[in-house]
Design an enzyme around this catalytic site. Structure first.
Site, PDB file in Angstrom:
ATOM      1  N   HIS A 179      42.503  42.065  35.383  1.00 42.64           N
ATOM      2  CA  HIS A 179      41.107  41.885  34.979  1.00 42.64           C
ATOM      3  C   HIS A 179      40.148  42.709  35.825  1.00 42.64           C
ATOM      4  O   HIS A 179      39.025  42.986  35.399  1.00 42.64           O
ATOM      5  CB  HIS A 179      40.732  40.403  35.045  1.00 42.64           C
ATOM      6  CG  HIS A 179      41.428  39.563  34.021  1.00 42.64           C
ATOM      7  ND1 HIS A 179      40.853  39.194  32.830  1.00 42.64           N
ATOM      8  CD2 HIS A 179      42.685  39.036  34.006  1.00 42.64           C
ATOM      9  CE1 HIS A 179      41.698  38.465  32.118  1.00 42.64           C
ATOM     10  NE2 HIS A 179      42.822  38.353  32.819  1.00 42.64           N
ATOM     11  N   ASP A 376      33.357  47.346  38.641  1.00 40.32           N
ATOM     12  CA  ASP A 376      33.654  46.110  37.929  1.00 40.32           C
ATOM     13  C   ASP A 376      34.721  46.385  36.884  1.00 40.32           C
ATOM     14  O   ASP A 376      34.697  47.443  36.238  1.00 40.32           O
ATOM     15  CB  ASP A 376      32.401  45.562  37.247  1.00 40.32           C
ATOM     16  CG  ASP A 376      32.312  44.048  37.300  1.00 40.32           C
ATOM     17  OD1 ASP A 376      33.362  43.406  37.491  1.00 40.32           O
ATOM     18  OD2 ASP A 376      31.201  43.506  37.155  1.00 40.32           O
TER      19      ASP A 376
END
Length: 481
Positions: A179, A376
């Site tokens: 992730h 991110d």
């Protein structure tokens, strides 16, 4: 660490025959999801989109969700909670928590994978604790797994788990989804255990990543760390083990954030909104300084614009997180002292989480969504902000070019978060953008956000995993389109 089971041996001993594996494109066996934190069957109704997607997939096949209980105990208790699916959690020992979770996961892998080598703590004792909890999880899964089950491992806490399961004779399809960002090779090679981690990835049938850039980084890392070869088929080969790496960006359920009523915005003061975890990767000091530069450079925005920043605390016991909190309090105090007045405070800084059910209204109240991570994996807040807007009077999304979401959301105002002038100029543009442009940009962004929901993402990944496993085992390939 137990030795890796050779792929050739695994290929001959597949736990499921091709004829049994698929019916109408779906597995007949159970899905076993493994992640650091686990939702119980009762909690998923109040959880975020990813938890809902995984729980939905688990409910369809009576699956298991396994991970850490959130408790620390030297008795290493096991907890099982049944419902539409079964949650199975293990306690960590104090050593596993200190060295494995706080240490290797969050003080080594987290900063390195976010390309912050300066914040990594390369303590040689951390890795043993990281191995320990993952190995105990592998022991429990190996006892529970059934021949037709598919195993889906999530995130950086369990990079070793596929290899540990293979060493315990588990021949089932095993997939991995990261992730967070995949680092560039130069950062990955800074890990003392880089070869071990690279070899561990080769034990999975399918490795899923958020962006095309992550896929490129993964190929580069595996080439340099383990001599990985990119095959004409697009698969990767390491020491005879062949596996797939795929881009599978996480999405949201846009319908959950669709406006249910009229948008309520102040007629006198416009809100710029940030919603983030309190983390050094989120670019929060840069965001505050960029907003201050806006007030400095464009005085007419004073008393007419506020920055509201929600920063939910996380990992308070890691020293660097206490440092970022102190830094933000200092910057917000300085900006408010320099520009504020008795009837106007420029930065509203809230250091606590906001209930999920209130987020939609909060997003709609903001004329600008300001999301400035330094790095991110995806950043679902950007997608939630877009999905919450009134299509006839939408707000403007400002997004860091270094968020994974930027690869898909090109209609946002993309900024360099390391440059406070870039943030300030984007804010000035957003706050003066005409309605026609706001509507056009929002329409383009919604075409991305609304195209797929989280359940489609989960089911597509599982189908691709099952297909990759059949290829690895030499079985017939059935179309899953």
């Amino acid at each position: 660490m137990p030795p890796q089971v050779p792929r050739r041996e695994r290929s001959r001993s597949s736990g499921v025959s091709p004829g049994e594996a698929e019916k109408g494109g779906h597995l007949l066996g159970r899905l076993i999801c493994v992640s650091n934190r686990v939702m119980t069957p009762q909690q998923t109704n109040t959880s975020g989109g990813l938890a809902v997607a995984l729980s939905s997939a688990l409910k369809q096949c009576g699956g298991l969700w396994m991970g850490w209980s959130g408790r620390i105990s030297d008795e290493t208790q096991l907890s099982v909670e049944d419902g539409a699916f079964t949650s199975v959690t293990l306690d960590m020992t104090q050593a596993e928590y200190d060295g494995g979770y706080l240490g290797y996961s969050n003080s080594v892998l987290w900063p390195v994978f976010h390309n912050r080598l300066d914040l990594a703590r390369f303590d040689p004792t951390f890795f043993d604790a990281y191995v320990s909890f993952s190995a105990r999880m592998a022991d429990d899964i190996a006892q529970r797994v059934q021949p037709n089950d598919t195993i889906w491992v999530h995130d950086y806490h369990f990079v070793l788990l596929g290899q540990q399961l293979r060493a315990r004779g588990v021949a089932n399809p095993i997939g991995f989804f990261l992730h967070i960002p995949m680092p560039p090779p130069e950062a990955f090679l800074a890990l003392p255990e880089f070869r071990t981690l690279g070899a561990a990835l080769a034990a999975f049938d399918l490795v899923g990543l958020q962006t095309a850039s992550d896929v490129s980084n993964a190929i580069g890392c595996l080439r340099r760390s383990n001599g990985g070869q990119l095959l004409p088929s697009g698969r990767i080969s390491i020491d005879g083990a062949r596996f797939e790496v795929t881009r599978a960006p996480v999405t949201i359920d846009a319908a959950d954030f669709a406006p249910a009523g009229p948008v309520v915005r102040s007629a006198t003061v416009r809100r710029v909104l940030g919603v983030d975890r309190l983390d050094y990767t989120k670019g929060l000091p840069q965001k505050f300084r960029g907003f201050a530069r806006l007030l400095e450079r464009y005085p007419h925005f004073r008393k007419t614009t506020v920055l509201a920043q929600i920063a939910a605390p996380t990992r308070d016991s890691v020293e660097v997180y206490a440092d970022i909190r102190q830094e933000l309090e200092g910057i917000s105090g300085a900006v408010n002292g320099a520009y504020g007045d008795v009837d106007w405070v420029p930065i509203h800084y809230v250091n606590r989480a906001v209930p999920r059910k209130k987020l939609g209204a909060l997003y709609r109240s903001a004329a600008v969504g300001l999301i400035t991570p330094l790095r991110d994996g995806m950043n679902l807040t950007a997608k939630e902000y877009v999905a919450s807007q009134d299509p006839n009077d939408p707000g403007v999304l400002i997004l860091s070019s270094f968020a994974g979401a930027a690869e898909e959301m090109e209609a946002a105002l993309l900024v360099n978060p390391y440059c406070v002038d870039s943030i300030a100029e984007a804010l000035a543009v957003a706050l003066t953008m005409p309605l026609s442009e706001r509507v056009a940009r929002h329409r383009a962004l919604m075409a991305v956000v609304g195209a797929r929901d989280s359940q489609m993402w989960a089911s597509d990944f599982v189908r691709q995993l099952e297909r990759a496993a059949r290829i690895n085992r030499g079985g017939p390939v059935v179309s899953v389109a």
